[in-house]
Design an enzyme around this catalytic site. Structure first.
Site, short mmCIF file in Angstrom:
data_model
loop_
_atom_site.label_atom_id
_atom_site.label_comp_id
_atom_site.label_asym_id
_atom_site.label_seq_id
_atom_site.Cartn_x
_atom_site.Cartn_y
_atom_site.Cartn_z
CB SER A 1 -66.67 42.21 29.80
OG SER A 1 -67.20 41.35 30.39
CG PHE B 1 -77.55 40.59 30.86
CD1 PHE B 1 -77.98 42.09 31.67
CD2 PHE B 1 -76.59 39.67 31.29
CE1 PHE B 1 -77.49 42.15 32.89
CE2 PHE B 1 -76.84 39.70 32.89
CZ PHE B 1 -77.27 40.74 33.81
CD1 TRP C 1 -72.98 42.12 24.77
CD2 TRP C 1 -72.53 41.33 26.71
NE1 TRP C 1 -72.92 41.04 24.98
CE2 TRP C 1 -73.25 40.52 26.05
CE3 TRP C 1 -72.91 40.53 28.09
CZ2 TRP C 1 -73.97 39.11 25.86
CZ3 TRP C 1 -73.84 39.86 28.89
CH2 TRP C 1 -73.94 38.97 27.34
CG HIS C 2 -72.63 41.26 31.52
ND1 HIS C 2 -71.30 41.68 31.05
CD2 HIS C 2 -73.17 40.20 32.11
CE1 HIS C 2 -71.31 40.85 31.33
NE2 HIS C 2 -72.46 39.33 32.07
N GLY C 3 -75.14 45.75 30.90
CA GLY C 3 -76.45 46.12 30.48
C GLY C 3 -75.91 47.59 31.30
#
Lengths: 481, 287
Positions: free
Chosen positions: A319, A481, A322-324
């Protein structure tokens, strides 16, 4: 095109009018949605439209191949098509989002110059969102949860549906695709609720988030006093909430205007009593995605304890990443895993599944304390999330934890530089507290304000206030994102 | 569908009426931008020295010291970006201009970040720049609104606090530190360099001297300033100077301005201070 742009204010009524003129021809409605979605996205970059189209095509073909007669029952073939689609989609995501990061990190590790190997390509807006949406279709087809569709227009519209294309909610094929396959009729209640949700979302984004952003950006850009740091950390918690949940409200509300229901993405997460509850209320579409497609296939919590620990870390670290492509996001994920783990190991992660203070106007002191503590833990984590790197995050935290930082509480109420943000936050918290069992702040306003004309005035006043007290222009945080 | 359109239309109509009322009401409170732009349109060729910037100029540099041909085009609260845009608009209207003086705040772009003046400020700016539907939906209402120029600006462009003289409000300061707006070097230096370079270029192309000064500040204010922040100002000036020649001097800790009676509050000079400061600029830069 941004939801807060003037261009969107022109675009939306035109698409809305055309869409309902085509009410009797759902196929044409889907075609219109597809064209409108591509215009919406192409406004930002028409080149990356090819990427969306390619992602859509791959998922569409793999869905058909997994579901056609010749392959039904042949598990190996189905698995092959599933994995082919997963590899292609995640490959694209990896190239655009993570490749340069890992090359740079590896080069640094070995003391080499990684620049010649780097691609230096722009990150397509919303790539993580539509890629996950495409993957959910393939996995659901493979699992037999959804029938593969041959309606290519409806499928492409499902992937590119403009309200949620660039920042979610990340929809599931089981929920959204069938809505594109059936005829839609104008529903007054749904549309009016959508319009109100858009208004509430605009308020949260333009008044709360954008006004907080001014202060937060200034403090994160240049080190200042301890109280400023602590205040910036708190304001960033409200900024990211106002920004992202505001976007989600606008997206969900816009979809409702078209007779489409999207999933709820936020349920007043800052009124959570522990971290587990927070994660059931924050970015719901992503957390449930990881839960359904990663955590449960890994065994979830019904496995030996060491595996529970592993699974928890896997989904939180995923998680985060996933944001960067930045270690700050990994650290942020790890931090939340550490907070979540004791609850799940003690079997206390589902203690709070109801609405806080249900049936009461005010919370108990205990509930207030729990909510404050949870908010503090979450806001602390956001510092790592917001920082540009781990060293700057640590430096920020060090300054923030100085005893002098206590005066941040006074600054919040006294600093005239954040007066609009302050009022915006208070209004948002009060309204959302009163509406905490609702989908958004203005839902069922008819029950609270029964007089029709008073309601009109109220909405108009909110509109005007949003317009005049909007903060300096700031892009939506989750676009990156 | 009809009911939905009707409901939405009523709300939007109320919004439209509210915005129209606001649009009419705002000029009644004084449209400094418009009035100043008009003055330059009409008397631009009589101006040889122009003072630009924000309150550090309106309540900081006494235009009278530079003679009759000096005009203060500054507006309280204005950020560098707007100063740059207005200078771009006004420069071609002043054929006899010799010098532009910009008092630069230690915080540079702080007020842009904190947006203290909010919508009213931006609103007036957009209207004066005739920015209409493309960027600011209600700018066009300006043409329907009452004629502006309600202000009684002095011939030197000082604002409405004291129309006959200078722009200093009748404030007194007890010398104590005021907690709001503490000094902070929170701005993006690169942005400041961009804006200042653009202004320096515009002046250079017209043979006009561009003078950037950092005004004096009282000791209570200086306590909050950092060495980095001070250095940044010099870095900015050097960066701009490398491309286009500018005059620059930092008066922040100048020994001549240590008396608190020279300040009207903890970061603005009083009328006496502003007069003294203008005399120093005049001498130091040979104006």
């Amino acid at each position: 095109m941004l939801f807060t742009d003037t261009s969107f204010a022109v675009f939306l009524p035109i698409v809305f009018a055309l869409y309902w003129l085509l009410q009797r021809a759902p196929k044409w409605q889907n075609a219109l949605v597809l064209v409108a979605s591509y215009v919406f996205y192409g406004w930002w970059s028409w080149r990356f439209l090819l990427l969306i189209a390619f992602t859509s095509l791959c998922s569409y073909v793999s869905g058909i191949k997994m579901g056609t007669g010749e392959n039904v029952g042949k598990a190996a073939h189905r698995k092959l098509w599933l994995w082919a689609n997963i590899v292609i989609n995640l490959g694209i995501l990896a190239i655009f989002k993570y490749y340069d990061f890992f090359v740079a990190e590896l080069a640094q590790l070995f003391g080499l110059d990684g620049d010649p190997l780097m691609l230096h390509v722009a990150l397509p807006v919303g790539i993580s969102f539509y890629t996950f949406q495409a993957l959910s279709y393939s996995i659901d087809v493979y699992k037999g949860r959804v029938e593969p569709t041959r309606n290519i227009v409806a499928f492409f519209a499902y992937i590119a549906f403009f309200p949620q294309l660039v920042a979610g909610p990340i929809e599931r094929a089981t929920q959204l695709l069938p809505q594109f396959l059936r005829s839609r009729h104008f529903d007054y209640k749904l549309a009016i609720d959508g319009a109100r949700q858009i208004l509430w979302g605009l308020f949260k984004k333009m008044v709360v988030a954008d006004n907080c952003a001014s202060y937060v950006d200034a403090v994160f850009a240049q080190s200042q006093g301890p109280a400023s740091h602590l205040l910036a950390a708190v304001l960033f918690a409200f900024q990211i909430y106002g920004d992202f949940s505001g976007y989600s409200d606008i997206a969900i509300g816009t979809a409702k205007l078209f007779g489409i229901r999207l999933m709820q993405n936020f349920r007043t997460p800052y009124f959570s009593r522990d971290i587990a509850e927070f994660w059931r209320r924050w970015h719901i579409s992503l957390t449930t995605w990881f839960r359904d497609y990663v955590y449960i296939p890994l065994g979830g919590s019904r496995v030996p304890k060491w595996k529970v620990v592993r699974n928890t870390f896997v989904i939180f670290l995923l998680s985060g990443i996933w944001h960067g492509a930045n270690w700050t996001f990994v650290a942020w994920g790890g931090y939340h895993a550490c907070l979540f783990l004791p609850l799940i190991l003690l079997g206390r992660n589902r203690r709070y599944t109801n609405t806080v203070a249900a049936g009461r106007l005010l919370p108990t002191w205990k509930e207030l304390g729990q909510m404050t503590l949870t908010f503090a833990l979450v806001a602390f984590g956001w510092v790592v999330f917001r920082a540009t790197g781990i060293p700057s995050a640590l430096a920020f935290i060090r300054t923030m934890c100085h005893p002098e930082a206590i005066s941040a509480a006074w600054m919040f109420f006294a600093d005239s530089g954040i007066s609009v943000a302050r009022v915006g936050i208070i209004v948002m918290l009060v309204v959302e507290w009163l509406q905490r069992d609702k989908e958004h702040g203005l839902q069922d306003a008819d029950r609270v304000v029964r007089n029709r004309w008073l309601r009109y005035l109220l909405f108009a006043a909110l509109f005007v206030a949003t317009y005049f007290f909007r903060g300096a222009y700031t892009e939506f945080i989750y676009f990156q994102f | 569908m009809k009911r939905f359109v009707l409901d939405t239309a009523i709300v939007l109509l109320i919004v439209l009426v509210a915005l129209t009322v606001i649009d009419v009401a705002v000029p009644l409170h004084g449209q400094e931008y418009e009035a100043k732009a008009n003055h330059i349109k009409e008397h631009g060729n009589e101006i040889s020295t122009l003072i630009v910037g924000n309150s550090l100029a309106t309540a900081g540099v006494d235009a009278c010291v530079f003679g009759d041909s000096c005009y203060c085009d500054a507006i309280a609260g204005e950020v560098l970006y707007y100063t740059m845009k207005r200078l771009e608009q006004d420069l071609p209207r002043m054929s006899n201009l010799r010098a532009v003086i910009l008092p630069l705040h230690y915080n540079l772009l702080a007020y842009q970040y904190f947006g203290k003046l909010g919508a009213h400020f931006i609103y007036n700016y957009y209207r004066s720049m005739n920015i209409t539907l493309d960027t600011f939906p209600y700018g066009y209402l300006y043409r329907l609104a009452l004629p502006s120029g309600k202000l009684h600006l002095s011939s030197r462009g000082c604002d409405y606090y004291n129309p006959q003289g200078n722009s200093w409000p009748n404030w007194t300061w007890n010398g104590e530190k005021q907690e709001e707006n503490p000094p902070n070097q929170c701005d993006e230096v690169d942005i400041a360099i961009d804006y200042l370079t653009a202004m320096a270029r515009m002046c250079h192309e017209r043979g006009v001297r561009f003078i950037v000064v950092v005004p004096p500040f009282p000791d209570a204010w200086l306590e909050g300033c950092t060495e980095d922040g001070m250095n940044n100002l010099q870095i900015i000036a050097d960066s701009v100077n490398a491309l286009y020649p500018i005059g620059f001097h930092n008066y922040m800790a100048d020994s001549q301005f240590r008396d608190r009676s020279l300040y009207m509050n903890w970061n603005h000079l009083s009328h006496a201070g502003g007069t003294l400061f203008a005399q120093r600029i005049k001498e130091d830069f040979g104006l």
